[in-house]
Design an enzyme around this catalytic site. Structure first.
Site, PDB file in Angstrom:
ATOM      1  N   GLU A 148     -59.229  10.404 102.764  1.00  0.00           N
ATOM      2  CA  GLU A 148     -60.337   9.189 102.034  1.00  0.00           C
ATOM      3  C   GLU A 148     -59.773   8.048 101.325  1.00  0.00           C
ATOM      4  OE1 GLU A 148     -59.295  12.414 103.328  1.00  0.00           O
ATOM      5  OE2 GLU A 148     -61.260  13.749 102.185  1.00  0.00           O
ATOM      6  N   TRP A 173     -48.595  30.424  89.721  1.00  0.00           N
ATOM      7  CA  TRP A 173     -49.076  30.168  91.351  1.00  0.00           C
ATOM      8  C   TRP A 173     -47.703  29.775  92.069  1.00  0.00           C
ATOM      9  CZ3 TRP A 173     -52.672  24.889  90.076  1.00  0.00           C
ATOM     10  CH2 TRP A 173     -53.618  25.495  89.551  1.00  0.00           C
ATOM     11  N   THR A 201     -61.998  13.077 108.770  1.00  0.00           N
ATOM     12  CA  THR A 201     -60.745  13.414 108.196  1.00  0.00           C
ATOM     13  C   THR A 201     -60.744  14.697 109.582  1.00  0.00           C
ATOM     14  OG1 THR A 201     -62.507  15.563 107.371  1.00  0.00           O
ATOM     15  CG2 THR A 201     -60.963  13.736 105.759  1.00  0.00           C
ATOM     16  N   LYS A 228     -51.960  32.664  95.083  1.00  0.00           N
ATOM     17  CA  LYS A 228     -52.552  33.311  93.752  1.00  0.00           C
ATOM     18  C   LYS A 228     -51.585  34.734  94.020  1.00  0.00           C
ATOM     19  CE  LYS A 228     -55.448  30.062  94.493  1.00  0.00           C
ATOM     20  NZ  LYS A 228     -56.324  29.420  95.815  1.00  0.00           N
TER      21      LYS A 228
HETATM   22  P1  ADP Z   1     -56.211  15.960 106.943  1.00  0.00           P
HETATM   23  O1  ADP Z   1     -54.820  16.572 107.463  1.00  0.00           O
HETATM   24  O2  ADP Z   1     -57.619  16.469 106.475  1.00  0.00           O
HETATM   25  O3  ADP Z   1     -56.300  15.476 108.650  1.00  0.00           O
HETATM   26  P2  ADP Z   1     -55.522  13.843 106.342  1.00  0.00           P
HETATM   27  O4  ADP Z   1     -54.345  13.548 106.384  1.00  0.00           O
HETATM   28  O5  ADP Z   1     -55.916  12.664 105.371  1.00  0.00           O
HETATM   29  O6  ADP Z   1     -56.334  14.367 106.206  1.00  0.00           O
HETATM   30  O7  ADP Z   1     -54.503  14.659 104.789  1.00  0.00           O
HETATM   31  C1  ADP Z   1     -54.123  14.442 103.753  1.00  0.00           C
HETATM   32  C2  ADP Z   1     -53.772  15.268 102.095  1.00  0.00           C
HETATM   33  O8  ADP Z   1     -52.583  15.545 102.589  1.00  0.00           O
HETATM   34  C3  ADP Z   1     -53.501  15.462 101.477  1.00  0.00           C
HETATM   35  O9  ADP Z   1     -54.350  15.407 100.666  1.00  0.00           O
HETATM   36  C4  ADP Z   1     -52.370  15.978 101.358  1.00  0.00           C
HETATM   37  O10 ADP Z   1     -52.734  17.758 101.196  1.00  0.00           O
HETATM   38  C5  ADP Z   1     -51.567  16.101 102.268  1.00  0.00           C
HETATM   39  N1  ADP Z   1     -50.875  15.210 102.255  1.00  0.00           N
HETATM   40  C6  ADP Z   1     -50.392  13.707 102.571  1.00  0.00           C
HETATM   41  N2  ADP Z   1     -49.306  13.414 102.829  1.00  0.00           N
HETATM   42  C7  ADP Z   1     -47.942  14.206 101.745  1.00  0.00           C
HETATM   43  C8  ADP Z   1     -46.486  14.515 101.469  1.00  0.00           C
HETATM   44  N3  ADP Z   1     -46.133  13.299 101.016  1.00  0.00           N
HETATM   45  N4  ADP Z   1     -46.525  15.859 101.063  1.00  0.00           N
HETATM   46  C9  ADP Z   1     -47.222  16.469 100.775  1.00  0.00           C
HETATM   47  N5  ADP Z   1     -48.539  16.769 101.056  1.00  0.00           N
HETATM   48  C10 ADP Z   1     -49.170  15.180 101.778  1.00  0.00           C
END
Ligand code: ADP
Length: 545
Positions: A329, A446, A184, A441
């Site tokens: 993940e 929220w 990640t 918050k």
């Molecule tokens: P990181 O940003 O930690 O590198 P990821 O690419 O795995 O990792 O990101 C996952 C996160 O991105 C999700 O948990 C969510 O918060 C956000 N995300 C992914 N797709 C969407 C979407 N279509 N709309 C809003 N948020 C999204």
């Protein structure tokens, strides 16, 4: 009583092998820095991936050894996906936009033995190599003629594989063997590793390469703009040969003009990437008064697709948006915005649009629920909000070698905490309220930063928008809106943005402050980096009453 069917392991190599055997004539078009547009077929890629497997074997790489890549989307990276996993080793795709300390951390944590890299990243490697003692060999993904000067001991990829004939049968082994590794991007703390298996990857490809999930058909041209170092390019490199789709790999040029040109030149019907990329494509298309007639589906994920973007793609250009959600993940796909047939047939255009703005419905293979702080399930009524938890065969069962991260990542009954807060409606459409760490918050209630950003980018003259929660003496936190104007010489007025928002959001959601910037920092996967903004603006509401 057990059924009487044969058993056979699900192998990643079987995807490129069917590509070669049945769809051997389908093209893989690749833009390579220094080489231009390069064309192969799946038959070629399968052979070259086998040559790579042979080369790795002769370099002493065996089952489960880690081989890293540091590369844009091109055919050699595709060969690494198949060659490395196919021979039983683990392909660790590294994001070149990570900070040097993070690169050192993950290369050492993964214990990478060989690194396949685009030549343009050699200067970066020169800086970190002394801190990566396990790295034995560096292969520059280019021809011998294009091998740049470097203080490193490097070999050109074409020389590395050139001495092997590709006469190689993909081995079979346990389908639960590790196949690939992706960290990640780690906006907080060190990056965490998701270690995929052959089984999880093949099942994900079978699910994702279908019309009802990604709009992929039997005559589709796929172009992953999402980088191949960002969660398996959302599966496209795996389901492309499985479906026989032509595959277009756009290389490093991801600006609006380059994407526009390649979409038209290669007839790209389906593409995938984060919203920032599409802002540039839409801007360019507007500027040249062009069209996107060939483009049938655009998958938007990684961050919320703003409604203005969905509307422009669909209404102005006739391109269907598939709003998808997932994460590293989860391999990554968890939901898809392709509307089920009964909704497509019966819903009004306005109802369909409202659904498109949501993050899609769960896909086969992924179970979802929302739970409160005590892990009590909340109703799927489209209103109740909760922590989104998931389970399924392509979702991690634990992080790779990371005891601390594992402790907090799962519910008592083993579901994975996504870190997102969401609602789920009776049709199982998911709507993200926010990431748990981004939600604002205010006075015990929220405010969704996603919703506010979504509305703000719809205001005239706004290019990009980010909303953060800033400490407030009375309300605990209040929203601050950061705007990047579309045209920095002619920014929209604060009043015009407030006017736009006032008819679209609850009064108490109105940002306490609007800040203008020429740029917002983006993280390694192209998402807005709110940590930097939070640091920078943490005291701006201290004197508010
Ligand atoms: P990181 O940003 O930690 O590198 P990821 O690419 O795995 O990792 O990101 C996952 C996160 O991105 C999700 O948990 C969510 O918060 C956000 N995300 C992914 N797709 C969407 C979407 N279509 N709309 C809003 N948020 C999204």
């Amino acid at each position: 009583m057990k059924g009487l069917m044969q058993d056979g392991p699900l192998m990643i190599s079987s995807l490129i092998q069917i590509g070669a055997d049945v769809y051997g004539g389908s093209e893989v078009v690749s833009v390579v820095a220094g080489e231009g547009v390069v064309r192969h077929t799946y038959r070629d890629i399968n052979k070259r991936a086998k040559q790579l497997a042979q080369a790795l074997q002769s370099a002493g790489i065996g089952m489960t050894d880690r081989v890293a890549t540091l590369a844009w989307n091109d055919h050699r990276h595709l060969e690494a996906y198949y060659g490395v996993s196919g021979m039983g080793a683990v392909v660790h795709t590294i994001n070149p936009r990570l900070f040097p300390e993070q690169l050192i951390y993950i290369i050492n944590h993964a214990e990478d033995r060989i690194l396949l890299t685009d030549p343009m990243f050699l200067p970066l490697i020169e800086k970190i190599i002394d801190n990566c003692p396990k790295l034995e060999k560096i292969v520059a993904m280019c021809t011998a003629e294009n091998l740049p000067e470097s203080s490193l001991d490097i070999i050109a990829y074409e020389d590395f594989i050139g001495g092997f004939d590709g006469n190689y049968t993909w081995p079979e082994f346990e389908e639960t063997a590790a196949s690939s590794l992706c960290y990640t991007s780690g906006t907080t703390g060190n990056p965490k590793g998701a270690l995929y298996t052959h089984r999880s990857t093949v099942l994900h490809a079978l699910m994702a390469g279908t019309p009802s999930v990604t709009g992929t058909g039997s005559n589709t041209t796929l172009m992953p703009v999402v980088p191949m170092f960002h969660v398996n390019a959302w599966g496209q490199p795996y389901y492309a040969p499985l479906t026989g789709s032509k595959l277009v790999l756009p290389g490093p040029g991801l600006d609006g003009a380059s994407l526009y040109n390649i979409i038209h030149a290669e007839g790209v019907t389906n593409t995938a990437g984060v919203p920032t990329i599409w802002l540039n494509l839409l801007k360019h298309t507007r500027e040249v008064e062009g069209n996107l007639d060939v483009l049938e589906h655009v998958i938007i994920g990684g961050s919320a697709a703003p409604s203005a973007m969905i509307e422009e793609f669909q209404t102005t250009y006739g391109t269907q948006v598939v709003h998808a959600w997932g994460m590293t993940e989860m391999s990554p796909l968890g939901s898809s915005g392709v509307l089920p047939p009964h909704i497509e047939k019966t819903a009004t255009e306005a109802e369909k649009f409202d659904l498109k703005v949501k993050q899609g419905h769960r896909v086969w293979g992924v179970d979802m629920k929302i739970v409160d702080d005590e892990e009590v399930p909340q109703p799927h009524d489209g209103k109740a909000r909760g922590h989104l938890v998931v389970r399924g065969p392509w979702i991690i069962s634990s992080y790779y070698n990371n005891h601390d991260a594992n402790e907090k990542a799962f519910t008592k009954d083993g579901w994975f905490y996504t870190g997102d807060i969401a609602t789920i409606d009776p049709d199982n459409f998911l709507q993200l309220v926010d990431r748990s760490k981004d939600v604002i918050k205010s006075g015990g209630e929220w405010i969704s930063s996603i919703d506010l950003e979504n509305e703000a980018v719809g205001a005239a003259g706004v290019g990009e928008a980010a909303v953060i929660g800033v400490a407030h003496p009375k309300w605990d936190e209040r929203p601050v809106l950061v705007i990047v104007p579309e045209d920095s010489d002619n920014p929209p007025s604060e009043d015009s943005i407030r006017d736009h928002l006032s008819t679209r959001i609850a009064k108490w959601w109105m940002p306490d402050l609007i800040v203008f910037r020429n740029e917002i920092p983006h993280g390694a996967t192209g998402k807005i980096l709110k940590t930097d903004l939070r640091d920078e603006l943490k005291d701006v509401l201290q004197d508010a009453g």
